[in-house]
Design an enzyme around this catalytic site. Structure first.
Site, PDB file in Angstrom:
ATOM      1  N   GLU A 233       0.911  -0.943  -0.107  1.00 21.65           N
ATOM      2  CA  GLU A 233      -0.083   0.035  -0.008  1.00 21.65           C
ATOM      3  C   GLU A 233       0.738   1.261   0.127  1.00 21.65           C
ATOM      4  O   GLU A 233       1.521   1.708   1.055  1.00 21.65           O
ATOM      5  CB  GLU A 233      -0.929  -0.001   1.308  1.00 21.65           C
ATOM      6  CG  GLU A 233      -1.639  -1.217   1.385  1.00 21.65           C
ATOM      7  CD  GLU A 233      -3.087  -1.309   0.091  1.00 21.65           C
ATOM      8  OE1 GLU A 233      -3.191  -0.143  -0.268  1.00 21.65           O
ATOM      9  OE2 GLU A 233      -3.618  -2.233   0.064  1.00 21.65           O
ATOM     10  N   CYS A 267      -1.919   9.442   2.102  1.00 20.82           N
ATOM     11  CA  CYS A 267      -1.754   8.813   0.655  1.00 20.82           C
ATOM     12  C   CYS A 267      -2.750   9.161  -0.120  1.00 20.82           C
ATOM     13  O   CYS A 267      -2.722   9.072  -1.413  1.00 20.82           O
ATOM     14  CB  CYS A 267      -1.598   7.362   1.061  1.00 20.82           C
ATOM     15  SG  CYS A 267      -2.841   6.423   1.694  1.00 20.82           S
TER      16      CYS A 267
END
Length: 510
Positions: A233, A267
């Site tokens: 991720e 993110c």
């Protein structure tokens, strides 16, 4: 043995020191995890979930205390710690309590008629020992959620929190100890890159990493030597597309929050904002006014806290300086102390894709805004990125919004909202391109911590199968008839030929 200094990035206060794990300690932790795996994986799912329930209760009872400790470690406002670290983690636990049984239970799948009377099913088995290597921007929930996912699926876990936020790592270790997990089921290994390398070298059965693309590539390269499956991720450079027919007030509020929440260290942050030309001047003014109203401080009565990692603050300064040198205009903000951790929320216009600010992950409180003149141009600009984690489309024309959303190269997309993809535990989360490999959350995410075993079961009453030896001309004729009848362009059903094929099929099995 190295020592990690625990320090509040907003105030400079030293919170203590923490010893890094040695290679021998990593090896011994792996041995304990492997010894604990048979017993933990054999526990019925409700018993494993009982430990998660106890953790949820602790989160609820200690929410304010835990949020205060996370804030002290990261520099984020206490409210953000409550919302994004404690609430989301507790909500995910509740999701597993309600749905893990359905997601992990064996399930029947159809079996083709030609395989009758066989039955087919899929079973989900735990992998073994899962290594979770977590980041510093959301050091609690991005550690605990994947760790709990692995535990619920029946794995044991070795967790390496970020060395940038070691205090939260210590908080998690104490919390797991309070819950009373069996010996070796979940262990925390504190330290930096060397500890991470030792953890990979200990050959876990899966690695779950959240962090930068550069570190993800390094981990994947090392894991490849041992054929360890890796889930990554990674970062993003997420676009927000605002059409002229959007609710501009709502979109401006979202742009400011989406760019500056957690000081932009998300993110999924809005890192590129594209606005239709006809409303561009108006929208920029809305964003500037809302940005000017933000309060920066720590830890309460503030909208934006400090940056967490000094190195990341340097990257933000570099990206803004590069943009200004290439012609960008600072509409508001841009006041960055040379060595301070409070970077003022900044809005830039006059930006282009030749600038770092539009190409590389900035991960800080900066919002660059460009205009576009057509739907096709908006899609082209949004997709012009090596990343593809999240995106948002803003329009009150539902058909257009969905059309554009499904043309974006991204793992997640929001319509008339931003960053909310992660908040729904039913949805899988992950990226494309350099934003990562794999998915977690949702059914796909829980099953990602298992290996699927396909089972096909025959009653075992016939002496042979039609495809077994010895081969005969009758078999060949039978398969020719079946192929033409089942898969041919015209699918002509020759009753006599099919009846003959069926008789031959039965004869071969007798």
């Amino acid at each position: 043995m190295g020592v990690l200094t625990m320090q509040n990035p907003a105030t400079g206060e030293i919170l203590g020191e923490l010893a890094e794990a040695t290679p021998d300690e990593v090896r011994l932790a792996m041995e304990r995890a492997r010894q604990a795996f048979p017993g933990w994986s054999a526990l019925p799912l409700p018993e494993r979930l009982h430990y998660l329930t106890r953790l949820r209760h602790c989160l609820a009872e200690q929410a304010e205390t835990l949020a205060g400790k996370i804030s002290a470690d990261t520099g984020k406002p206490t409210l953000e710690a409550l919302m994004t670290e404690i609430f989301i983690t507790a909500d995910t636990i509740r999701f597993y309590e309600k749905h893990a049984k359905r997601m992990l239970s064996p399930r029947r799948v159809p079996t083709p008629l030609v395989l009758w009377p066989k039955r087919s099913s899929i079973h989900y088995k735990p992998l073994g020992v899962v290594a979770v290597i977590s980041p510093w921007n959301y050091p609690f929930q991005l550690s605990v959620i994947p760790a709990l996912s692995a535990l619920a699926a029946g794995n044991t876990v070795l967790l390496k929190p970020s060395e940038v936020t070691p205090y939260t790592g210590l908080v998690m270790e104490e919390l797991f100890r309070t819950i009373g997990f069996p010996e070796g089921v979940i262990q925390v290994l504190h330290g930096g890159r060397e500890v991470g390398q030792a953890l990979v070298a200990a050959k876990p059965d899966k690695i779950f990493f959240t962090g930068s693309a550069a570190t993800g590539r390094a981990i994947m390269k090392q894991a490849a030597e041992y054929l360890i499956p890796v889930e990554l991720e990674l970062g993003g450079k997420d676009p927000m597309i605002v059409f002229a027919d959007a609710h501009l007030e709502r979109a401006a509020n979202a742009a400011v929050w989406g760019a500056f929440t957690n000081a932009g260290q998300v993110c999924m942050s809005v890192e590129r904002l594209y606005v239709e030309q006809s409303v561009y001047p108006q929208f920029v003014e809305l964003v500037k006014a809302k940005t000017a109203a933000l309060r920066q401080g720590f830890p309460r009565q503030a909208d934006i806290g400090s940056m967490t990692f000094p190195r990341q603050a340097e990257i933000v300064r570099d990206h803004v300086a590069d943009a200004i040198a290439k012609g960008a205009v600072v509409e508001i903000g841009g006041r960055f102390d040379e060595d301070g951790m409070f970077l003022s929320p900044t809005v830039l216009t006059g930006v282009t894709h030749a600038m770092k600010i539009m190409r590389e992950e900035t991960f800080g409180p900066v919002l660059p805004i460009m205009s576009f003149s057509s739907e096709a141009e908006a899609i082209r600009l949004a997709n012009d990125s090596p990343y593809g984690l999240n995106a948002s489309v803003w329009s009150q024309d539902e058909t257009k919004a969905k059309r554009v959303a499904l043309q974006l190269e991204t793992g997640n997309v929001c319509i008339n909202d931003c960053l909310v993809s992660f908040a729904n535990p039913h949805l899988p989360f992950g990226g494309v391109k350099q934003s990562g490999i794999g998915r977690y959350r949702g059914p796909e995410g829980l099953r990602a911590f298992t290996h699927a075993v396909s089972v096909i079961h025959d009653p075992g009453r016939q002496k042979r199968e039609v495809n077994w030896y010895p081969y005969t001309e009758e078999q060949e004729t039978m398969f020719v008839v079946l192929i033409k009848a089942l898969f041919g362009r015209e699918r002509k059903w020759n009753r006599q030929a099919l009846l003959a094929a069926w008789r031959e099929w039965k004869r071969l099995q007798e």
